[in-house]
Write a protein that holds these residues in place. Sequence first.
Motif, PDB file in Angstrom:
ATOM      1  N   ARG A  31      -4.851  11.148  -5.775  1.00  0.00           N
ATOM      2  CA  ARG A  31      -5.193   9.877  -6.561  1.00  0.00           C
ATOM      3  C   ARG A  31      -6.327   9.911  -7.425  1.00  0.00           C
ATOM      4  O   ARG A  31      -6.296   9.146  -8.499  1.00  0.00           O
ATOM      5  CB  ARG A  31      -5.097   8.851  -5.432  1.00  0.00           C
ATOM      6  CG  ARG A  31      -4.023   8.566  -4.653  1.00  0.00           C
ATOM      7  CD  ARG A  31      -4.357   7.746  -3.338  1.00  0.00           C
ATOM      8  NE  ARG A  31      -5.292   8.455  -2.361  1.00  0.00           N
ATOM      9  CZ  ARG A  31      -5.792   8.029  -1.274  1.00  0.00           C
ATOM     10  NH1 ARG A  31      -5.329   6.557  -0.879  1.00  0.00           N
ATOM     11  NH2 ARG A  31      -6.650   8.677  -0.516  1.00  0.00           N
ATOM     12  N   ASN A  76       4.969   2.290  -6.697  1.00  0.00           N
ATOM     13  CA  ASN A  76       3.763   1.477  -6.382  1.00  0.00           C
ATOM     14  C   ASN A  76       4.115   0.074  -6.927  1.00  0.00           C
ATOM     15  O   ASN A  76       4.127   0.054  -8.074  1.00  0.00           O
ATOM     16  CB  ASN A  76       2.673   2.109  -6.782  1.00  0.00           C
ATOM     17  CG  ASN A  76       1.246   1.271  -6.191  1.00  0.00           C
ATOM     18  OD1 ASN A  76       1.289   0.134  -6.181  1.00  0.00           O
ATOM     19  ND2 ASN A  76       0.325   2.145  -5.713  1.00  0.00           N
ATOM     20  N   LEU A 123       0.787  -1.111  -0.023  1.00  0.00           N
ATOM     21  CA  LEU A 123      -0.085  -0.083  -0.015  1.00  0.00           C
ATOM     22  C   LEU A 123       0.930   1.323  -0.017  1.00  0.00           C
ATOM     23  O   LEU A 123       0.422   2.319  -0.386  1.00  0.00           O
ATOM     24  CB  LEU A 123      -1.028  -0.141   1.183  1.00  0.00           C
ATOM     25  CG  LEU A 123      -1.998  -1.014   1.357  1.00  0.00           C
ATOM     26  CD1 LEU A 123      -2.657  -1.187   2.664  1.00  0.00           C
ATOM     27  CD2 LEU A 123      -3.083  -0.657   0.397  1.00  0.00           C
ATOM     28  N   ILE A 124       2.304   1.097   0.436  1.00  0.00           N
ATOM     29  CA  ILE A 124       3.064   2.223   0.446  1.00  0.00           C
ATOM     30  C   ILE A 124       3.965   1.904  -0.611  1.00  0.00           C
ATOM     31  O   ILE A 124       4.455   0.833  -0.581  1.00  0.00           O
ATOM     32  CB  ILE A 124       3.655   2.178   1.828  1.00  0.00           C
ATOM     33  CG1 ILE A 124       2.552   2.058   2.958  1.00  0.00           C
ATOM     34  CG2 ILE A 124       4.667   3.505   1.978  1.00  0.00           C
ATOM     35  CD1 ILE A 124       1.733   3.158   3.043  1.00  0.00           C
ATOM     36  N   GLY A 125       4.047   2.953  -1.228  1.00  0.00           N
ATOM     37  CA  GLY A 125       5.059   2.782  -2.566  1.00  0.00           C
ATOM     38  C   GLY A 125       6.625   2.348  -2.104  1.00  0.00           C
ATOM     39  O   GLY A 125       7.054   2.840  -1.113  1.00  0.00           O
ATOM     40  N   GLY A 126       6.905   1.297  -2.557  1.00  0.00           N
ATOM     41  CA  GLY A 126       8.061   0.524  -2.009  1.00  0.00           C
ATOM     42  C   GLY A 126       8.197  -0.183  -0.904  1.00  0.00           C
ATOM     43  O   GLY A 126       9.059  -0.491  -0.252  1.00  0.00           O
ATOM     44  N   PHE A 162      -4.691   3.018  -2.230  1.00  0.00           N
ATOM     45  CA  PHE A 162      -3.219   3.071  -2.391  1.00  0.00           C
ATOM     46  C   PHE A 162      -2.757   4.395  -1.870  1.00  0.00           C
ATOM     47  O   PHE A 162      -3.433   5.611  -1.878  1.00  0.00           O
ATOM     48  CB  PHE A 162      -3.023   3.079  -3.957  1.00  0.00           C
ATOM     49  CG  PHE A 162      -3.330   1.675  -4.709  1.00  0.00           C
ATOM     50  CD1 PHE A 162      -2.453   0.815  -4.300  1.00  0.00           C
ATOM     51  CD2 PHE A 162      -4.493   1.447  -5.047  1.00  0.00           C
ATOM     52  CE1 PHE A 162      -2.633  -0.521  -4.920  1.00  0.00           C
ATOM     53  CE2 PHE A 162      -4.754   0.174  -5.812  1.00  0.00           C
ATOM     54  CZ  PHE A 162      -3.660  -0.651  -5.568  1.00  0.00           C
ATOM     55  N   ALA A 163      -1.785   4.329  -1.110  1.00  0.00           N
ATOM     56  CA  ALA A 163      -0.764   5.573  -0.784  1.00  0.00           C
ATOM     57  C   ALA A 163      -0.429   6.270  -2.040  1.00  0.00           C
ATOM     58  O   ALA A 163      -0.443   5.656  -3.219  1.00  0.00           O
ATOM     59  CB  ALA A 163       0.292   4.964  -0.100  1.00  0.00           C
ATOM     60  N   PRO A 164       0.226   7.459  -1.927  1.00  0.00           N
ATOM     61  CA  PRO A 164       0.112   8.446  -3.046  1.00  0.00           C
ATOM     62  C   PRO A 164       0.498   7.908  -4.520  1.00  0.00           C
ATOM     63  O   PRO A 164      -0.236   8.454  -5.429  1.00  0.00           O
ATOM     64  CB  PRO A 164       1.210   9.238  -2.482  1.00  0.00           C
ATOM     65  CG  PRO A 164       1.184   9.519  -1.137  1.00  0.00           C
ATOM     66  CD  PRO A 164       0.746   7.871  -0.751  1.00  0.00           C
ATOM     67  N   ILE A 167       5.384  14.016   0.301  1.00  0.00           N
ATOM     68  CA  ILE A 167       4.081  13.345   0.531  1.00  0.00           C
ATOM     69  C   ILE A 167       4.447  11.620   1.020  1.00  0.00           C
ATOM     70  O   ILE A 167       3.882  11.242   1.863  1.00  0.00           O
ATOM     71  CB  ILE A 167       3.519  13.055  -0.760  1.00  0.00           C
ATOM     72  CG1 ILE A 167       3.194  14.319  -1.426  1.00  0.00           C
ATOM     73  CG2 ILE A 167       2.043  12.455  -0.515  1.00  0.00           C
ATOM     74  CD1 ILE A 167       2.429  15.312  -0.486  1.00  0.00           C
ATOM     75  N   THR A 168       5.625  11.105   0.411  1.00  0.00           N
ATOM     76  CA  THR A 168       5.575   9.853   0.803  1.00  0.00           C
ATOM     77  C   THR A 168       6.943   9.538   1.934  1.00  0.00           C
ATOM     78  O   THR A 168       6.807   8.492   2.511  1.00  0.00           O
ATOM     79  CB  THR A 168       6.497   8.951  -0.316  1.00  0.00           C
ATOM     80  OG1 THR A 168       7.617   9.507  -0.563  1.00  0.00           O
ATOM     81  CG2 THR A 168       5.320   9.068  -1.542  1.00  0.00           C
ATOM     82  N   ALA A 170      -1.157  12.400   4.195  1.00  0.00           N
ATOM     83  CA  ALA A 170       0.322  12.142   4.000  1.00  0.00           C
ATOM     84  C   ALA A 170       1.200  12.621   5.108  1.00  0.00           C
ATOM     85  O   ALA A 170       0.735  13.608   5.669  1.00  0.00           O
ATOM     86  CB  ALA A 170       0.862  12.620   2.717  1.00  0.00           C
ATOM     87  N   PRO A 171       2.287  12.205   5.285  1.00  0.00           N
ATOM     88  CA  PRO A 171       2.945  10.971   4.911  1.00  0.00           C
ATOM     89  C   PRO A 171       2.443   9.673   5.294  1.00  0.00           C
ATOM     90  O   PRO A 171       1.939   9.632   6.680  1.00  0.00           O
ATOM     91  CB  PRO A 171       4.496  10.932   5.053  1.00  0.00           C
ATOM     92  CG  PRO A 171       4.531  11.994   6.252  1.00  0.00           C
ATOM     93  CD  PRO A 171       3.539  12.746   6.144  1.00  0.00           C
ATOM     94  N   PRO A 172       2.502   8.656   4.767  1.00  0.00           N
ATOM     95  CA  PRO A 172       1.825   7.117   5.232  1.00  0.00           C
ATOM     96  C   PRO A 172       2.806   6.521   6.143  1.00  0.00           C
ATOM     97  O   PRO A 172       2.231   5.326   6.784  1.00  0.00           O
ATOM     98  CB  PRO A 172       1.209   6.484   4.134  1.00  0.00           C
ATOM     99  CG  PRO A 172       2.367   6.826   3.074  1.00  0.00           C
ATOM    100  CD  PRO A 172       2.859   8.294   3.301  1.00  0.00           C
TER     101      PRO A 172
END
Lengths: 335, 455
Positions: free
Chosen positions: B204, B47, A285-288, B323-325, B382-383, A306-308
Motif C-alpha cells: 500500500r 476498494n 476496509l476489505i475490498g468488496g 485499507f486492506a490491500p 492477498i485478498t 494478508a489475507p484479511p
Amino acid sequence: MSDTDRGKRTHLAATMVGVSALLLGTTGLADCPAAPSSWGTYHKGSLTMPLHRGGAVPFETFVPALPSNCQGEMVVQLSWDEQANWVNVQLTGQHVLTPHPSIQRTEGVDFFPNPFSPEPQSFDDGRYQFWIISPAQMITFYYDPTTLDLVGSQFDFTTPPAGAIPVPVPGIKFFPTPFFEPDAEGNVSLDWTFAYDHVVRGDLPAFAHIYTTFPPTNLCLANPYRYDQSTTRPYVSSPQPATDALSFSDYLENGLLFDSTVEPPTYYTYPPVLTNTSTYSGATLIGGGIPRNWAVDFDAVFMNNAPPVRPFAAAGTCEDYFSPQHNPNLNFCGQ
Amino acid sequence: MNRTSSLTLLLTLAASTALAACQTSPRGEAIGVTQSAFTAFNGGTYNLHLEDTVRFNVTQPGANVDHGRALFGLAADLETSDPTLALFEGPSVAFGGTVVSNGRTCFTCHRGVQATGLGLPPGPLSATIPLTDPLFAGLEADGQGDPDTMYNLDQFGLVKIRPNRFNLARSESDPFRQGFGWRKSIRLVNVAFAHGFLNDARGRVIFEVDRGAAFAHTQLSDNRFDDLFTVSDGNDMEAFQFSILSDPRLAALRNPSDPMYQVLVDDPFYTVAITTPAQRRGSAVFQASCMTCHNTPNVFNNLSNVEPLGAADATRPPNYPSFAPAVGRNFNVGVAERNRFDLRFSHDNGDGTYSPIVLPLANQDGSTTKVTLTYDPGLGLITSRFEDVGRFKVPQLRGVAKNAPYFHDNSAATLAEVVDYFNSDFYNNSKDGSNFPIHLSQSQRADLLAFLQIL
C-alpha cells in the motif's frame, strides 16, 4: 439537504436501480444478495454495503441468534455531499431483527466484566443502534511501572500517571445513529441525516465519537511485534464532546466499518458508550466488503497481514455466538 | 524441473448450499467505469474508496534522498552497487536473534538507473551478471530450497514470491502462507506514480514494500525483523525511489500547486513527442483501446487510488493507511492463466515431491471456491477473494520500449508480442479483459506499435 440535491440524488438512485434491474434480470442474479458498490468522491458520493451476521465481530463480542435462520442481511446506503453539508444513512432489512430483544449472557462463558468497557451483563427490552466506525489515530495507554498492568488511556488522565509506561496502540472511532426498532415482522427502515462537517451522536447530539481498541492487559502478556501472541481486551473511551466533532471526511478517508448493536433500554453509563454485541456488520476496509459467512480477521488486520478475512466461525449455525477472548496464554516475562 | 502439465485451474465449489442458485456472473461485476474526470464507480471486490483523481503518494517531511539511495545499495553514480549502508542485519528483538544478511541489497534486483531502469536485464541473467553476485549467491532466501528457483530466475528473470510468508499468525501448512508466484523485478523508474506497489499491488505504501523485501530476500527464515528497519530509513528510501523519473517534467504531476500540474492533467500526451502520422494515429488507437486501464495522464498506469495515500497536504498516518490491500485497481487480463513458461505452482515438500496448494476463496454470495494453484493467483492470494484471482497491477508505460520483457511473468519479449496478446482471444476472453475487448486491424496494430515506441 436542498430539494435540488434530493432530486438529483433520487434521480441518480433511480437510474442506477433501473440499470441494475436490467442487468440483473438478464443474468439471473435478481434474487442475489445486494452487492457492495460506491460512486463519487469523498466530497460527494454514495456507498451501498450489505451487512451480514458475524462480518466484523471483534474479540469478546456477543452475537445473538437472528431471525430468518440467521441468513438475513441488512443493507446500509450512505450518501453525502460536503458542499451541501449533509450525510444520509439508510439502513434497511426484511425479517432481520427481533423487536425489543433480550440479551442473556453468562459470566465466565460469554460475558467477562471489564472495567475498561462497562456494559450490562443481561437485559430485556433492548433497542438497536447502528454504528459507523473508522480507524483513528494512535491512542496512548498507560501501564503501572511495577505490576505492568493497564491503568487507562490518554482519555482517562488529564496528565499521565506518575511513572506510568506509555504504549501507543492503533485506535478506532465510533459514532451511532439514533436508536431504532424493527417492526413486528422484524423489518428495519432507518433514515437519518446529519451534518457532514460536524459528526455527532444520533441519540445525544451533545456528544461526538468514542474511541475504542484492544490494548494489552499487561505488558508481560504482550509481544510488540506479534499482536496474535498478545493478550488484549476491549477498551472504550467516554464520548468526546460535540465541540470535538470530526468531519465525515475523517471517516471516509480511513475506511469504514459498520455494526448494529443491541443496547439496554436505558443508558448503562452516562455519557453512554456501547455494548459488546453485534447483529449485522461489515466493512469497506476489505475490498468488496465482507461476504456472507466470512469475517474480518482482526489479528491479520492489526498486523497488516494478508489475507484479511477468514470464514466466520459460526457460519451455518444459528445460535448465540461469542467471539472468544484474545488470550493466547503467553507470558513474555518468563514467569 | 518438475512441472505440472495442466494449464487450467481446478475449481471446486465447496460450500454453496443455501445460495447454490445464486452464482456470480463473470460479467456481473462492475469494473472501474469512469463517470467523469474525478469519480469512479466501484463494485465487486474493488476498494469502495477508489477515486480517479490525479494524486500520488506523498514523501514524508525531512526524508533524505541521498541517504535513501545509500540504504538502497546504489552508489552515487546511480549505476553501480554500494552495499555499505544497505544491509539490514544485526541483533533484533523481533527476529529473536541476530540477523545475518546474505549480502543482497535493493540494488541486487533493481540495478542501475540507465542500465535497467532500476530493474533486471532480460534473461538469461547469468549472461550479464556473474554467478557470484548476491542475486544468485543469495538465491535460497527466495526459494528456500525450491529446485526451480535458479532456473526461473536465470532464464526468465522471475523471483519466487511467497507474499504471506511473514504472516506468522497462520501455520506453515496454511495454503495462504504456502501460496506463491513467480514474479519479475519491477523496474522502479516512475514508481512515484504507482497506486499500490509490487506486481499485485499488495504494497500500500512503499515503506511496506522495502521492509518486506529486506525480510524476504536477505535471509532464510520466515521471521521478521521490524526493529532493524526504521520508519526514518523507510521514508528516506521512499524519497529516493520517488525521485527517479523518466522525464523531469513528470514531477509536476506530483505537485498540484505546480503551474504545469493542470497542463499535464488536461493533456495526457503533453510530454510525448509525437512527430509522425503513424505515431499520431497510434495515439488515437491507444486512447480508444488502452486508456480505459492505462489512464493516468502522461504516465499511463491506472489512476484509481485512495485519498490517504495521495493527500498532498498531509503526512502519512502513523500506522499508515488501514485499507486492506486494494489501494489501486488490478485487472485479470489472462496472462496468469496463460502461464506461458509452464511454471509450477505446487508446494515443494523438500524431498523431491510436490503437493497441490488449494486456496479456499470467498465469493460475494458467501460460498467458497477452492482453487488448486496451477498458475499465479495474483491478488487473490492477498485478498482471499475468488474474484481477484489472476489480477495484477496496470504498469506505467513511459519508456516502455526499453523495458522488455513485459507482463508480471516476463512472458512477452517484445512490444509486438504484447500488442498481439491484447489482440488475441486469450485476452478478449479473460475475466476482466472481456469487459474491454480489443480488436485491432493490421494497420491499427502497426500504428499502435509506432506510438508505443516513443512513450
